[in-house]
Design an enzyme around this catalytic site. Structure first.
Site, PDB file in Angstrom:
ATOM      1  N   CYS A 153      23.380  22.597  19.169  1.00  0.00           N
ATOM      2  CA  CYS A 153      22.583  21.499  19.741  1.00  0.00           C
ATOM      3  C   CYS A 153      21.732  22.126  20.842  1.00  0.00           C
ATOM      4  CB  CYS A 153      23.448  20.329  20.213  1.00  0.00           C
ATOM      5  SG  CYS A 153      24.941  20.712  21.128  1.00  0.00           S
ATOM      6  N   SER A 154      21.945  21.784  22.079  1.00  0.00           N
ATOM      7  CA  SER A 154      21.191  22.441  23.144  1.00  0.00           C
ATOM      8  C   SER A 154      21.995  22.403  24.432  1.00  0.00           C
ATOM      9  CB  SER A 154      19.835  21.760  23.355  1.00  0.00           C
ATOM     10  OG  SER A 154      19.027  21.952  22.221  1.00  0.00           O
ATOM     11  N   CYS A 155      23.297  22.776  24.356  1.00  0.00           N
ATOM     12  CA  CYS A 155      24.145  22.782  25.540  1.00  0.00           C
ATOM     13  C   CYS A 155      23.494  23.645  26.618  1.00  0.00           C
ATOM     14  CB  CYS A 155      25.520  23.340  25.208  1.00  0.00           C
ATOM     15  SG  CYS A 155      26.432  22.299  24.061  1.00  0.00           S
TER      16      CYS A 155
ATOM     17  N   CYS B  24      22.471  27.737  22.502  1.00  0.00           N
ATOM     18  CA  CYS B  24      23.396  26.829  21.830  1.00  0.00           C
ATOM     19  C   CYS B  24      22.814  26.613  20.447  1.00  0.00           C
ATOM     20  CB  CYS B  24      23.517  25.499  22.580  1.00  0.00           C
ATOM     21  SG  CYS B  24      24.430  24.253  21.631  1.00  0.00           S
TER      22      CYS B  24
END
Lengths: 200, 220
Positions: A103-105, A100
């Protein structure tokens, strides 16, 4: 005290302050919070490993998993609710990698919190542009005919890789197969372990 | 041309960067507690969405964004969203952070949850225009605010891999609005060498990105 310690202490105190405030204001009780903390943090990649092992053994389960990842997780009792999970299958010609960049999905309701490397700016910046160079840092090299498919998880879908079943893993039980599946292999930066050995 | 200034701090796809850190460490106790707290805040019925939390991380600005660790950024976002929704005040937070609670102000009556829109007022989702196999171009526009279309694919041509369904618009959700009507979301496949002029790996490597319909135009 140096400034770094100051910042770290600040966010720790903020966490506990917000917790206290929200309990006081009745958003939830302390018991509800403790329950959520325990349940959320008990999830790990092992749950994804169970799905992979089942898919390696049961082609019909695999088909259902590729059609609806969240449904396949619920089917074996993992309780992920309506998780829009897309499972991408590694084959002899395609290797999948998940990132991602914004962000950090990550499929947290299935796998818990992502590993440190996954949330790093270094990984998020580079893997869309030089995936093989990044995989090499994880000790992963791909045979020549294999193309890389990087999945940038930018919106509402979540992703997990179905890695290739390791060679010489015939006859292993579902449990033994699941133990070969690493967290990193579910995001595509490495391969599952070889039976009885180190990660290949 | 000051190109770099248009890149939002979190939109890092394709930026040069160092080796991926490989030191795995167990999360600290406070970060584990933050994980549970964050889940309950999202489910609290106060209308705090994931996209709002993302927006608060994105608004940290250069310097803070890079300096803070992932869990610290997440904690910052939770606190900011609670302040913005009036669930807590800055004064209360400051007092509690300093371990000097003000019980009088903190025990204010809980606010009623935000009412969900009634069924009759929910507009129909936007009609999907594309299907798997269609050639599309990502609009090359720079806009402020919270958007989920990475800079590195803007202006690029790709192929729709699948239609994912319709979802509330994150660009609206991030500001506390309902994000309706729902908008179609697609996974679009791009050749890596089409995204990066200097792509050095394989000819047929691809990147797939989730992109909302209003960012796409047909390409023929």
């Amino acid at each position: 005290m140096n400034q770094d310690e100051d910042v770290k202490g600040y966010y720790r105190r903020m966490q506990s302050a917000v917790e206290e405030l929200l309990i006081l204001k009745g958003l939830f009780s302390r018991a509800e919070l403790e329950k959520e903390i325990t349940s959320f943090n008990s999830r790990s990649y092992v749950r994804g490993a169970l799905m992979v092992a089942r898919a390696w053994l049961d082609p019909e389960y695999k088909d259902r998993m590729l059609a609806d990842g969240g449904g396949a997780a619920n089917e074996i009792g993992l309780g992920v609710g309506k998780l829009p999970l897309i499972v991408v299958e590694n084959t002899a010609s395609v290797h999948n990698v998940i990132v991602c960049t914004l962000c950090s999905c990550y499929p947290r309701s299935l796998l818990g919190m992502p590993p440190h490397w996954y949330v790093s700016t270094e990984y998020r910046s580079r893997v869309v542009r030089e995936p093989r160079a990044v995989l090499a840092e994880f000790g992963t090299s791909l045979p020549d005919p294999i193309d890389i498919r990087v999945h940038d998880s930018t919106a509402d879908m979540r992703y997990m890789v179905l890695p290739l079943r390791p060679p010489s893993s015939e006859g292993l039980s579902e449990e033994e197969l699941a133990a070969l599946v690493t967290c990193d292999s579910l995001m595509g930066v490495s391969q599952p372990r070889a039976p009885g050995g180190a990660p290949r | 041309m000051k190109r770099i200034s248009l890149r939002a701090v979190h939109d890092v796809g394709g930026l040069p960067s160092g080796p991926v850190p490989r030191d795995e460490h167990a999360e600290e106790e406070w970060a584990l507690r933050k994980n549970g707290l964050r889940q309950l805040v999202i489910r609290s019925g106060r209308g705090i969405t994931l996209d709002e939390l993302r927006r608060h991380v994105e608004q940290l600005g250069h310097g803070s964004y890079e300096a803070l660790e992932y869990s610290e950024r997440a904690m910052h976002a939770v606190a900011m969203a609670l302040i913005e929704h009036g669930v807590i005040t800055i004064e209360e937070l400051a007092a509690f952070v300093a371990s000097a609670p003000h019980p009088g102000s903190a025990s204010a009556a809980a606010m009623p949850p935000k009412a969900a829109p009634s069924a009759s007022s929910v507009p129909s989702p936007v009609t999907p225009l594309f299907q798997a196999g269609d050639q599309v171009r990502v609009k090359h526009v720079i806009v402020p605010g919270h958007v989920r279309t990475p800079l590195y694919c803007r202006g690029k041509v790709g192929t729709v891999e699948r239609f994912c369904g319709t979802f509330a618009n994150p660009e609206e959700l991030a500001y506390g609005r309902p994000g309706l009507p729902k908008v179609p979301l697609y996974r679009v496949r791009f050749l890596s060498r089409g995204l990066w002029e200097d792509y050095r790996e394989k000819q047929d490597d691809v990147v797939e990105i989730e992109i909302f319909q209003h960012w796409l135009e047909p390409h023929r």
